[in-house]
Design an enzyme around this catalytic site. Structure first.
Site, PDB file in Angstrom:
ATOM      1  N   TYR A   1      36.717  13.376  11.230  1.00 38.34           N
ATOM      2  CA  TYR A   1      36.260  13.492  12.627  1.00 38.34           C
ATOM      3  C   TYR A   1      37.113  12.583  13.517  1.00 38.34           C
ATOM      4  O   TYR A   1      37.629  12.999  14.560  1.00 38.34           O
ATOM      5  CB  TYR A   1      34.780  13.106  12.706  1.00 38.34           C
ATOM      6  CG  TYR A   1      34.248  12.966  14.114  1.00 38.34           C
ATOM      7  CD1 TYR A   1      34.248  14.041  15.001  1.00 38.34           C
ATOM      8  CD2 TYR A   1      33.737  11.735  14.568  1.00 38.34           C
ATOM      9  CE1 TYR A   1      33.763  13.904  16.297  1.00 38.34           C
ATOM     10  CE2 TYR A   1      33.244  11.593  15.851  1.00 38.34           C
ATOM     11  CZ  TYR A   1      33.269  12.675  16.707  1.00 38.34           C
ATOM     12  OH  TYR A   1      32.791  12.540  17.994  1.00 38.34           O
TER      13      TYR A   1
HETATM   14  N1  LIG Z   1      26.765  12.130  20.830  1.00 34.19           N
HETATM   15  C1  LIG Z   1      27.531  11.074  20.522  1.00 34.19           C
HETATM   16  O1  LIG Z   1      27.037  10.005  20.156  1.00 34.19           O
HETATM   17  C2  LIG Z   1      29.022  11.167  20.629  1.00 34.19           C
HETATM   18  C3  LIG Z   1      29.780  10.007  20.331  1.00 34.19           C
HETATM   19  C4  LIG Z   1      31.175  10.080  20.439  1.00 34.19           C
HETATM   20  C5  LIG Z   1      31.786  11.243  20.846  1.00 34.19           C
HETATM   21  N2  LIG Z   1      31.037  12.359  21.107  1.00 34.19           N
HETATM   22  C6  LIG Z   1      31.726  13.572  21.532  1.00 34.19           C
HETATM   23  O2  LIG Z   1      31.130  14.027  22.734  1.00 34.19           O
HETATM   24  C7  LIG Z   1      31.234  15.454  22.810  1.00 34.19           C
HETATM   25  C8  LIG Z   1      29.852  16.056  23.024  1.00 34.19           C
HETATM   26  O3  LIG Z   1      29.031  15.699  21.915  1.00 34.19           O
HETATM   27  P1  LIG Z   1      27.497  16.084  21.815  1.00 34.19           P
HETATM   28  O4  LIG Z   1      26.805  14.943  21.192  1.00 34.19           O
HETATM   29  O5  LIG Z   1      27.040  16.638  23.097  1.00 34.19           O
HETATM   30  O6  LIG Z   1      27.577  17.244  20.712  1.00 34.19           O
HETATM   31  P2  LIG Z   1      26.900  18.692  20.668  1.00 34.19           P
HETATM   32  O7  LIG Z   1      27.168  19.212  19.291  1.00 34.19           O
HETATM   33  O8  LIG Z   1      25.492  18.614  21.126  1.00 34.19           O
HETATM   34  O9  LIG Z   1      27.726  19.503  21.737  1.00 34.19           O
HETATM   35  C9  LIG Z   1      28.926  20.183  21.444  1.00 34.19           C
HETATM   36  C10 LIG Z   1      28.782  21.618  21.931  1.00 34.19           C
HETATM   37  O10 LIG Z   1      30.040  22.260  21.723  1.00 34.19           O
HETATM   38  C11 LIG Z   1      29.791  23.593  21.285  1.00 34.19           C
HETATM   39  N3  LIG Z   1      30.966  24.042  20.529  1.00 34.19           N
HETATM   40  C12 LIG Z   1      31.413  23.596  19.334  1.00 34.19           C
HETATM   41  N4  LIG Z   1      32.514  24.267  18.953  1.00 34.19           N
HETATM   42  C13 LIG Z   1      32.766  25.167  19.934  1.00 34.19           C
HETATM   43  C14 LIG Z   1      33.757  26.158  20.115  1.00 34.19           C
HETATM   44  N5  LIG Z   1      34.725  26.364  19.193  1.00 34.19           N
HETATM   45  N6  LIG Z   1      33.728  26.930  21.235  1.00 34.19           N
HETATM   46  C15 LIG Z   1      32.756  26.723  22.172  1.00 34.19           C
HETATM   47  N7  LIG Z   1      31.790  25.808  22.051  1.00 34.19           N
HETATM   48  C16 LIG Z   1      31.790  25.034  20.944  1.00 34.19           C
HETATM   49  C17 LIG Z   1      28.540  23.505  20.432  1.00 34.19           C
HETATM   50  O11 LIG Z   1      27.855  24.734  20.356  1.00 34.19           O
HETATM   51  C18 LIG Z   1      27.746  22.421  21.165  1.00 34.19           C
HETATM   52  O12 LIG Z   1      26.801  23.003  22.064  1.00 34.19           O
HETATM   53  C19 LIG Z   1      31.906  15.888  21.506  1.00 34.19           C
HETATM   54  O13 LIG Z   1      33.292  15.954  21.720  1.00 34.19           O
HETATM   55  C20 LIG Z   1      31.617  14.728  20.570  1.00 34.19           C
HETATM   56  O14 LIG Z   1      32.570  14.659  19.533  1.00 34.19           O
HETATM   57  C21 LIG Z   1      29.672  12.344  21.011  1.00 34.19           C
END
Ligand SMILES: NC(=O)c1ccc[n+]([C@@H]2O[C@H](COP(=O)([O-])OP(=O)(O)OC[C@H]3O[C@@H](n4cnc5c(N)ncnc54)[C@H](O)[C@@H]3O)[C@@H](O)[C@H]2O)c1
Length: 337
Positions: free
Chosen positions: A153
């Protein structure tokens, strides 16, 4: 009216970000494939709320497919915010190929679009504190080395940062990468600790506490994350990467910058669990476990870079943030205590 594309708009952070940009008067184009990494009903329900706003346009699409670039050009936005991803540290150990498609292929299409589109001003994208990997120097600063990822990741997110840098160097593409630190809040992800702990405590099941509870995390409330995203999108300050060698000739052209986006105040995991227990009025049954492969024991964010760039100032304590999550959880899942 300014247009913004927000990918992952049915996801946890994308949903909150879309609400904020609608409130700020943007026309929001949300893209999500609503995949089943976790309960798609939760994504559908977030999306239903967004669709109540006439300035929200939803496109169900997979952004890892190259044809998506046509859609981006058709929308022709001023701003692009990439929050779609295959998230999750643990899933990346068993399913690394998901991260190549969702995180790396998709980002290539965004960079190619950004290169070719003349209307787009800035691209923001989500990175993660996981890029600091095995680093033990705390708090994490953007200038620290990030060459020791502990799982795939982190590799995929660090790759995004390097891709943004290369495209910016070649084409002057404006990119802001934000390294999020453990985001939590209402409508949160079912695969993350706060959600799992709350669910298990309510169901009288054990909670798995890794590294025997010896974790600290820079827990960041989702509204603070959204504030950091919004302020980074409107900041008029020059994009100069301070971790960059000033003699590097590409510096004059490169407009790619990376910031930590955290609360800047780490909390012990145990204190976080106690906050959940207090709100639920129940004691957790702790199942103490060893450190998970790929996990980082402690995270702590130096947020001075983002403060200087955008005026970012996080506001929410875990006391308020955990309460807000549990209030939402009880209402959404109709829990009567
Ligand atoms: N939540 C955290 O603590 C955290 C921490 C660090 C980084 N992030 C990053 O923040 C961003 C948002 O994370 P989140 O927690 O909202 O995750 P999440 O999984 O709730 O949201 C990601 C969304 O992207 C969509 N998705 C995935 N692959 C896709 C594709 N190929 N085409 C279209 N849509 C697609 C999924 O359906 C999902 O709704 C991500 O990049 C994640 O890596 C999150």
């Amino acid at each position: 009216m300014k247009k913004v594309i927000i990918t992952g708009s049915a996801g946890f952070i994308g949903f909150h970000t879309a609400l904020r940009f609608l409130k700020e008067g943007f026309e929001v184009y949300g893209i999500d494939n609503l995949n089943d990494y976790y309960d798609p009903n939760l994504k559908e329900d977030r999306n239903k709320i967004l669709e109540q706003d006439k300035n929200f346009n939803f496109i169900k699409a997979d952004i890892s497919k190259v044809e998506i670039k046509n859609k981006y050009h058709e929308i022709n936005p001023e701003l692009f915010i990439n929050l779609a991803a295959q998230a999750g540290v643990r899933h990346s150990i068993t399913n690394p190929e998901d991260y190549i498609k969702a995180n790396i292929d998709s980002f290539l299409h965004i960079m190619e679009f950004a290169k070719d589109n003349k209307n787009l001003v800035r691209t923001l994208y989500a990175s993660t504190s996981s890029v600091y990997g095995g680093n033990i120097r705390q708090p994490f600063q953007e200038s620290h080395g990030v060459d020791h990822p502990l799982q795939f990741y982190a590799v995929s997110k660090r790759t995004n940062e390097l891709m943004a840098h290369a495209y910016s160097n070649l084409y002057g593409t404006e990119c802001v990468g934000l390294r999020f630190f453990t985001v939590y809040g209402p409508w949160g992800r079912p695969d993350m600790a706060l959600f799992k702990f709350t669910k298990n405590i309510l169901e009288d099941k054990e909670i798995d506490v890794y590294n025997n509870g010896n974790h600290s995390r820079d827990f960041t409330y989702v509204d603070d994350i959204v504030e950091g995203i919004y302020l980074s999108s409107i900041s008029k300050k020059e994009l100069i990467d301070s971790s960059f060698d000033s003699k590097d000739p590409s510096r004059s052209f490169c407009k790619s910058i990376i910031f930590n986006l955290g609360r800047g105040k780490p909390e012990n995991l145990e204190d976080f669990i106690v906050e959940i227990e207090n709100n639920l009025g129940k004691t957790a049954k702790r199942n103490l476990m060893p450190l998970q492969p790929g996990d980082v024991p402690d995270t702590s964010a130096d947020i001075s870079g983002l403060k200087d760039f955008s005026g970012y100032e996080p506001k929410t304590s875990i006391k308020i943030g955990v309460k807000n999550f549990i209030d939402w959880y009880k209402e959404y899942y109709k829990v009567n205590l």
